[in-house]
Design a protein around this motif. Sequence first.
Motif, PDB file in Angstrom:
ATOM      1  N   VAL A  54      37.635  33.447  47.879  1.00 37.39           N
ATOM      2  CA  VAL A  54      37.547  33.831  49.287  1.00 37.39           C
ATOM      3  C   VAL A  54      36.459  33.006  50.125  1.00 37.39           C
ATOM      4  O   VAL A  54      36.602  32.704  51.333  1.00 37.39           O
ATOM      5  N   ARG A  55      35.353  32.732  49.432  1.00 40.73           N
ATOM      6  CA  ARG A  55      34.465  32.036  49.964  1.00 40.73           C
ATOM      7  C   ARG A  55      34.556  30.680  50.304  1.00 40.73           C
ATOM      8  O   ARG A  55      33.749  29.872  50.991  1.00 40.73           O
ATOM      9  N   TRP A  56      35.637  29.976  49.682  1.00 37.88           N
ATOM     10  CA  TRP A  56      35.682  28.608  49.971  1.00 37.88           C
ATOM     11  C   TRP A  56      37.381  28.102  50.164  1.00 37.88           C
ATOM     12  O   TRP A  56      37.565  27.023  50.922  1.00 37.88           O
ATOM     13  N   PHE A  57      38.184  28.882  49.674  1.00 37.87           N
ATOM     14  CA  PHE A  57      39.588  28.731  49.695  1.00 37.87           C
ATOM     15  C   PHE A  57      40.318  29.663  50.552  1.00 37.87           C
ATOM     16  O   PHE A  57      41.225  29.007  51.493  1.00 37.87           O
ATOM     17  N   GLY A  58      40.017  30.834  50.214  1.00 38.02           N
ATOM     18  CA  GLY A  58      41.057  32.008  50.917  1.00 38.02           C
ATOM     19  C   GLY A  58      41.209  33.101  49.945  1.00 38.02           C
ATOM     20  O   GLY A  58      40.779  33.042  48.684  1.00 38.02           O
ATOM     21  N   GLN A  59      41.638  34.262  50.407  1.00 39.97           N
ATOM     22  CA  GLN A  59      42.067  35.235  49.750  1.00 39.97           C
ATOM     23  C   GLN A  59      43.342  34.931  48.720  1.00 39.97           C
ATOM     24  O   GLN A  59      44.278  34.229  49.178  1.00 39.97           O
ATOM     25  N   TRP A  60      43.374  35.684  47.782  1.00 35.18           N
ATOM     26  CA  TRP A  60      44.703  35.877  47.054  1.00 35.18           C
ATOM     27  C   TRP A  60      44.520  37.315  46.577  1.00 35.18           C
ATOM     28  O   TRP A  60      43.587  38.043  46.203  1.00 35.18           O
ATOM     29  N   GLU A  61      45.759  37.811  46.110  1.00 34.47           N
ATOM     30  CA  GLU A  61      46.133  39.124  45.493  1.00 34.47           C
ATOM     31  C   GLU A  61      47.514  39.040  44.652  1.00 34.47           C
ATOM     32  O   GLU A  61      48.322  38.071  44.893  1.00 34.47           O
ATOM     33  N   GLY A  62      47.322  39.779  43.574  1.00 33.02           N
ATOM     34  CA  GLY A  62      48.622  40.113  42.635  1.00 33.02           C
ATOM     35  C   GLY A  62      47.958  39.715  41.150  1.00 33.02           C
ATOM     36  O   GLY A  62      46.634  39.675  41.023  1.00 33.02           O
ATOM     37  N   ASP A  63      49.015  39.756  40.318  1.00 37.00           N
ATOM     38  CA  ASP A  63      48.576  39.706  39.064  1.00 37.00           C
ATOM     39  C   ASP A  63      48.564  38.221  38.627  1.00 37.00           C
ATOM     40  O   ASP A  63      49.722  37.470  38.453  1.00 37.00           O
ATOM     41  N   ALA A  64      47.404  37.937  38.441  1.00 30.91           N
ATOM     42  CA  ALA A  64      46.839  36.667  38.076  1.00 30.91           C
ATOM     43  C   ALA A  64      47.297  36.197  36.634  1.00 30.91           C
ATOM     44  O   ALA A  64      46.295  36.170  35.810  1.00 30.91           O
ATOM     45  N   ALA A  75      42.382  30.281  54.034  1.00 29.01           N
ATOM     46  CA  ALA A  75      41.301  30.703  55.360  1.00 29.01           C
ATOM     47  C   ALA A  75      41.412  29.669  56.414  1.00 29.01           C
ATOM     48  O   ALA A  75      41.219  30.056  57.269  1.00 29.01           O
ATOM     49  N   TYR A  76      41.590  28.065  55.961  1.00 29.19           N
ATOM     50  CA  TYR A  76      41.115  27.231  56.934  1.00 29.19           C
ATOM     51  C   TYR A  76      42.479  26.570  57.640  1.00 29.19           C
ATOM     52  O   TYR A  76      42.371  25.539  58.083  1.00 29.19           O
ATOM     53  N   GLU A  77      43.665  26.818  57.311  1.00 25.68           N
ATOM     54  CA  GLU A  77      44.732  26.592  57.708  1.00 25.68           C
ATOM     55  C   GLU A  77      45.211  27.234  59.095  1.00 25.68           C
ATOM     56  O   GLU A  77      44.855  28.443  59.282  1.00 25.68           O
ATOM     57  N   VAL A 131      54.836   9.946  48.819  1.00 27.66           N
ATOM     58  CA  VAL A 131      53.298   9.640  49.350  1.00 27.66           C
ATOM     59  C   VAL A 131      53.299   9.767  51.037  1.00 27.66           C
ATOM     60  O   VAL A 131      52.180   9.987  51.423  1.00 27.66           O
ATOM     61  N   GLU A 132      54.671  10.349  51.361  1.00 27.42           N
ATOM     62  CA  GLU A 132      54.727  10.602  52.837  1.00 27.42           C
ATOM     63  C   GLU A 132      53.706  11.695  53.220  1.00 27.42           C
ATOM     64  O   GLU A 132      53.761  12.746  52.383  1.00 27.42           O
ATOM     65  N   GLY A 133      52.695  11.678  54.049  1.00 27.29           N
ATOM     66  CA  GLY A 133      51.956  12.524  54.570  1.00 27.29           C
ATOM     67  C   GLY A 133      50.490  12.698  53.748  1.00 27.29           C
ATOM     68  O   GLY A 133      49.695  13.541  53.879  1.00 27.29           O
ATOM     69  N   VAL A 134      50.256  11.802  52.831  1.00 26.06           N
ATOM     70  CA  VAL A 134      49.281  11.737  51.975  1.00 26.06           C
ATOM     71  C   VAL A 134      47.929  11.551  52.894  1.00 26.06           C
ATOM     72  O   VAL A 134      46.610  11.856  52.734  1.00 26.06           O
ATOM     73  N   GLY A 135      48.120  11.005  54.055  1.00 26.60           N
ATOM     74  CA  GLY A 135      46.890  10.779  54.932  1.00 26.60           C
ATOM     75  C   GLY A 135      46.463  12.057  55.639  1.00 26.60           C
ATOM     76  O   GLY A 135      45.324  12.029  56.189  1.00 26.60           O
ATOM     77  N   GLU A 136      47.171  12.824  55.432  1.00 28.62           N
ATOM     78  CA  GLU A 136      46.992  14.266  55.970  1.00 28.62           C
ATOM     79  C   GLU A 136      46.479  15.163  54.760  1.00 28.62           C
ATOM     80  O   GLU A 136      45.515  16.009  55.033  1.00 28.62           O
ATOM     81  N   VAL A 137      47.057  15.098  53.749  1.00 25.27           N
ATOM     82  CA  VAL A 137      46.774  15.972  52.600  1.00 25.27           C
ATOM     83  C   VAL A 137      45.512  15.668  52.169  1.00 25.27           C
ATOM     84  O   VAL A 137      44.687  16.684  51.697  1.00 25.27           O
ATOM     85  N   GLY A 138      45.267  14.400  51.802  1.00 25.20           N
ATOM     86  CA  GLY A 138      43.859  13.836  51.278  1.00 25.20           C
ATOM     87  C   GLY A 138      42.838  14.493  51.737  1.00 25.20           C
ATOM     88  O   GLY A 138      41.890  14.970  51.319  1.00 25.20           O
ATOM     89  N   PRO A 139      42.739  14.397  53.158  1.00 29.18           N
ATOM     90  CA  PRO A 139      41.452  14.761  53.866  1.00 29.18           C
ATOM     91  C   PRO A 139      41.309  16.234  53.828  1.00 29.18           C
ATOM     92  O   PRO A 139      40.245  16.815  53.687  1.00 29.18           O
ATOM     93  N   GLY A 140      42.645  16.967  53.710  1.00 30.45           N
ATOM     94  CA  GLY A 140      42.366  18.449  53.465  1.00 30.45           C
ATOM     95  C   GLY A 140      41.651  18.931  52.193  1.00 30.45           C
ATOM     96  O   GLY A 140      40.835  19.798  52.112  1.00 30.45           O
ATOM     97  N   TRP A 141      42.446  18.447  51.069  1.00 33.53           N
ATOM     98  CA  TRP A 141      41.627  18.616  49.713  1.00 33.53           C
ATOM     99  C   TRP A 141      40.089  18.212  49.697  1.00 33.53           C
ATOM    100  O   TRP A 141      39.481  19.128  48.900  1.00 33.53           O
ATOM    101  N   ALA A 160      28.159  24.480  55.711  1.00 29.65           N
ATOM    102  CA  ALA A 160      29.569  24.232  55.231  1.00 29.65           C
ATOM    103  C   ALA A 160      30.035  23.061  56.266  1.00 29.65           C
ATOM    104  O   ALA A 160      29.659  22.831  57.319  1.00 29.65           O
ATOM    105  N   PRO A 161      30.795  22.143  55.625  1.00 30.29           N
ATOM    106  CA  PRO A 161      31.389  21.092  56.023  1.00 30.29           C
ATOM    107  C   PRO A 161      32.350  21.483  57.374  1.00 30.29           C
ATOM    108  O   PRO A 161      32.894  22.435  57.466  1.00 30.29           O
ATOM    109  N   SER A 162      32.335  20.482  58.324  1.00 34.79           N
ATOM    110  CA  SER A 162      33.284  20.488  59.378  1.00 34.79           C
ATOM    111  C   SER A 162      34.670  19.904  59.034  1.00 34.79           C
ATOM    112  O   SER A 162      34.336  18.471  58.608  1.00 34.79           O
ATOM    113  N   PHE A 163      35.872  20.461  59.207  1.00 38.69           N
ATOM    114  CA  PHE A 163      37.218  19.803  59.210  1.00 38.69           C
ATOM    115  C   PHE A 163      37.040  18.416  59.969  1.00 38.69           C
ATOM    116  O   PHE A 163      37.783  17.177  59.638  1.00 38.69           O
ATOM    117  N   ASP A 164      36.506  18.404  61.054  1.00 41.08           N
ATOM    118  CA  ASP A 164      36.400  17.185  61.986  1.00 41.08           C
ATOM    119  C   ASP A 164      35.915  16.040  61.434  1.00 41.08           C
ATOM    120  O   ASP A 164      36.038  14.922  61.748  1.00 41.08           O
TER     121      ASP A 164
END
Length: 178
Positions: A54-64, A75-77, A131-141, A160-164
Motif C-alpha cells: 500500500v505504501r508504493w503500489f496500492g491496496q489489495w485484499e483477498g486470499d493471496a 493507488a496512482y492510476e 508492443v503497442e502502448g509500450v511508450g505508456e506502459v514502460g514509464p509507468g512501471w 517520492a518521485p513525481s509521475f511527471d
Amino acid sequence: MTVGDNATEAPREAPRPTGVLRRTAEGHDLVLSRTFRAPAADVWSWLTEPERTVRWFGQWEGDAAPGCTVRVRMAYEDGAPWSDLRIDACEAPHRLAVSMVDEAGDWRMEALLAEAGGGTRLELIHHLASVEGVGEVGPGWEYYLDLLVAARDGAADTAAPSFDDYYPAQRDYFTSLT
C-alpha cells in the motif's frame, strides 16, 4: 533551505529508464530492474505484504495464494479503480507471477528476485502480446519501481518521485525499443 534564503535547491536529476524489450515466442517481454542492498526475503515482503504494498503500489485484499484472485487498487492510476488480479505462481522469495484483465488490456507479469553480491536484484517482467502502448506502459512501471525504492528506503513521504518525471519524458525511449 529556510524560508527567506536566496539559495535555491539543486534541480532533481531526471530518472533514467532501465527497461529493455526482449522478443519471446509469444510476443515481447518488457523487463525493468532494481537492485536492493537487502536479502531477497526483505524485498519479497515489499511485493507481497499488504501493509507494505500500500505504501508504493496500492491496496489489495483477498486470499493471496496460487490459483486465487485478489482485488487490487493501484493507488496512482486515474480514479484508483479496483481490479481482480489472479496469482498464477508464488514461489517465495524468488518468483511471483500474476495476471489481470481490465479496460487497459491483458496484463501478465512476473517479479523475479535473485540474491547476488550481498544484495537482491528485482526484475519486473511485463509479458506483452503486442508492443503497442509500450511508450505508456514502460514509464509507468519505472515510476512504480522507483516508488518501491522510496518506500523501502523510508522516503516515500519526503522524496517520492513525481509521475511527471516519467511520462511523457520516457515515452520516446520506450517507443524506440520496438
